[in-house]
Design a protein around this motif. Structure first.
Motif, PDB file in Angstrom:
ATOM      1  N   ALA A 131      33.601  50.798  34.972  1.00 61.61           N
ATOM      2  CA  ALA A 131      34.675  51.466  34.235  1.00 61.61           C
ATOM      3  C   ALA A 131      34.098  52.631  33.776  1.00 61.61           C
ATOM      4  O   ALA A 131      33.880  53.987  33.759  1.00 61.61           O
ATOM      5  CB  ALA A 131      34.981  50.934  33.035  1.00 61.61           C
ATOM      6  N   ARG A 150      41.884  59.984  38.689  1.00 63.99           N
ATOM      7  CA  ARG A 150      43.378  58.501  38.319  1.00 63.99           C
ATOM      8  C   ARG A 150      41.913  58.477  38.117  1.00 63.99           C
ATOM      9  O   ARG A 150      41.718  58.084  40.092  1.00 63.99           O
ATOM     10  CB  ARG A 150      44.422  58.974  39.168  1.00 63.99           C
ATOM     11  CG  ARG A 150      45.495  57.914  38.735  1.00 63.99           C
ATOM     12  CD  ARG A 150      46.883  57.671  39.643  1.00 63.99           C
ATOM     13  NE  ARG A 150      46.892  58.685  41.346  1.00 63.99           N
ATOM     14  CZ  ARG A 150      47.261  56.997  41.745  1.00 63.99           C
ATOM     15  NH1 ARG A 150      47.773  55.842  40.816  1.00 63.99           N
ATOM     16  NH2 ARG A 150      46.939  57.364  43.551  1.00 63.99           N
ATOM     17  N   THR A 151      41.558  57.135  37.457  1.00 62.53           N
ATOM     18  CA  THR A 151      40.465  55.494  37.974  1.00 62.53           C
ATOM     19  C   THR A 151      41.974  54.409  38.037  1.00 62.53           C
ATOM     20  O   THR A 151      42.506  54.284  37.076  1.00 62.53           O
ATOM     21  CB  THR A 151      39.456  56.428  37.567  1.00 62.53           C
ATOM     22  OG1 THR A 151      40.312  56.069  35.582  1.00 62.53           O
ATOM     23  CG2 THR A 151      39.004  57.227  37.307  1.00 62.53           C
ATOM     24  N   GLN A 152      41.380  53.370  38.260  1.00 64.21           N
ATOM     25  CA  GLN A 152      42.064  51.963  38.492  1.00 64.21           C
ATOM     26  C   GLN A 152      40.823  51.135  38.373  1.00 64.21           C
ATOM     27  O   GLN A 152      39.989  50.980  39.465  1.00 64.21           O
ATOM     28  CB  GLN A 152      43.015  51.806  39.384  1.00 64.21           C
ATOM     29  CG  GLN A 152      43.399  50.550  38.882  1.00 64.21           C
ATOM     30  CD  GLN A 152      44.895  50.493  39.382  1.00 64.21           C
ATOM     31  OE1 GLN A 152      45.395  51.223  39.905  1.00 64.21           O
ATOM     32  NE2 GLN A 152      44.963  49.342  39.973  1.00 64.21           N
ATOM     33  N   LEU A 153      40.214  49.993  37.935  1.00 65.75           N
ATOM     34  CA  LEU A 153      39.462  49.058  38.198  1.00 65.75           C
ATOM     35  C   LEU A 153      40.368  48.249  39.047  1.00 65.75           C
ATOM     36  O   LEU A 153      41.428  47.454  38.424  1.00 65.75           O
ATOM     37  CB  LEU A 153      38.742  48.355  36.950  1.00 65.75           C
ATOM     38  CG  LEU A 153      37.714  47.103  37.038  1.00 65.75           C
ATOM     39  CD1 LEU A 153      36.629  47.888  37.358  1.00 65.75           C
ATOM     40  CD2 LEU A 153      37.152  47.375  35.546  1.00 65.75           C
ATOM     41  N   LEU A 154      39.770  47.895  40.078  1.00 62.59           N
ATOM     42  CA  LEU A 154      40.106  46.255  40.955  1.00 62.59           C
ATOM     43  C   LEU A 154      39.702  44.769  40.429  1.00 62.59           C
ATOM     44  O   LEU A 154      39.024  44.992  40.484  1.00 62.59           O
ATOM     45  CB  LEU A 154      40.399  46.833  42.039  1.00 62.59           C
ATOM     46  CG  LEU A 154      41.002  47.678  42.775  1.00 62.59           C
ATOM     47  CD1 LEU A 154      40.720  48.188  44.549  1.00 62.59           C
ATOM     48  CD2 LEU A 154      42.564  48.472  42.402  1.00 62.59           C
ATOM     49  N   GLN A 158      44.674  41.920  40.454  1.00 64.88           N
ATOM     50  CA  GLN A 158      45.096  43.671  40.521  1.00 64.88           C
ATOM     51  C   GLN A 158      44.343  44.327  41.512  1.00 64.88           C
ATOM     52  O   GLN A 158      43.291  45.138  41.395  1.00 64.88           O
ATOM     53  CB  GLN A 158      44.609  44.693  38.795  1.00 64.88           C
ATOM     54  CG  GLN A 158      45.289  46.061  39.115  1.00 64.88           C
ATOM     55  CD  GLN A 158      47.217  46.958  39.234  1.00 64.88           C
ATOM     56  OE1 GLN A 158      47.315  45.665  38.761  1.00 64.88           O
ATOM     57  NE2 GLN A 158      47.139  47.053  40.303  1.00 64.88           N
ATOM     58  N   PHE A 161      44.960  50.225  45.085  1.00 61.81           N
ATOM     59  CA  PHE A 161      45.195  51.004  44.246  1.00 61.81           C
ATOM     60  C   PHE A 161      45.844  52.063  45.598  1.00 61.81           C
ATOM     61  O   PHE A 161      45.308  51.885  46.257  1.00 61.81           O
ATOM     62  CB  PHE A 161      43.407  51.654  43.743  1.00 61.81           C
ATOM     63  CG  PHE A 161      43.077  53.034  43.691  1.00 61.81           C
ATOM     64  CD1 PHE A 161      44.013  53.305  42.090  1.00 61.81           C
ATOM     65  CD2 PHE A 161      42.984  53.668  44.534  1.00 61.81           C
ATOM     66  CE1 PHE A 161      43.883  54.798  41.673  1.00 61.81           C
ATOM     67  CE2 PHE A 161      43.358  55.186  43.455  1.00 61.81           C
ATOM     68  CZ  PHE A 161      43.511  55.351  42.996  1.00 61.81           C
TER      69      PHE A 161
END
Length: 164
Positions: A131, A150-154, A158, A161
């Motif tokens: 992160a 645009r970020t996302q922690l998988l 979850q 993405f």
């Protein structure tokens, strides 16, 4: 991960070893240079893939052995069955051994316009480190190129993405 740590060094470790040995890093592409620097600062894997070169969905999965991996030298290899690879809908392996080896097919070039940045950490506290690393990349992209990332922690809960 099931890899021999001295035979298959992760990218961040290889970069740090090269920097220590040679005292400098080669210039590749401004975005790659930036991500390599951040990867070394955090000692965490960072892969940057050209989205235009990815056909359909990109899956992280165990290879069957039939996938095509384009080396940076232009040769075609096939990941070993069971090897964790990033594979698109056409059977192209864009990374092997998790992201330890990126493919020449989706390497960032001067004409690249959209990228997928993949960050991996499997150590205790890795999610927090990832992160922070993603925040560092997003901040650098805003400052250097005025781009919003645009970020996302998988995670297991979850696992996907979406990107164009």
């Amino acid at each position: 991960m099931g890899l021999k740590p001295t035979q298959y060094r992760c990218a961040s470790e290889s970069l740090l070893r090269r920097l220590r040995k040679e005292g400098t890093m080669p210039r590749i592409h401004p975005l790659i240079d930036l991500c390599n620097g951040i990867s070394m600062a955090f000692a965490i894997l960072v892969a940057v893939l050209d989205v235009a070169r990815i056909e359909g969905a990109l899956q992280v999965r165990h290879a069957e052995g039939s996938e095509r991996y384009l080396t940076f030298g232009g040769g075609i290899e096939h990941p070993e069955p069971g090897e964790v690879s990033f594979v698109d809908a056409e059977g192209n392996a864009h990374a092997r051994r998790w992201t330890n080896r990126q493919s020449g097919l989706s390497a960032v070039r001067d004409e690249t316009r959209e990228v997928l940045v993949v960050v991996e950490a499997m150590h205790a506290g890795g999610a927090d480190d990832v992160a922070r690393l993603l925040d560092a990349i997003a901040q650098a992209l805003r400052e250097v190129w005025s781009v919003e990332a645009r970020t996302q922690l998988l995670s297991a809960t979850q696992p996907a993405f979406g990107f164009p």
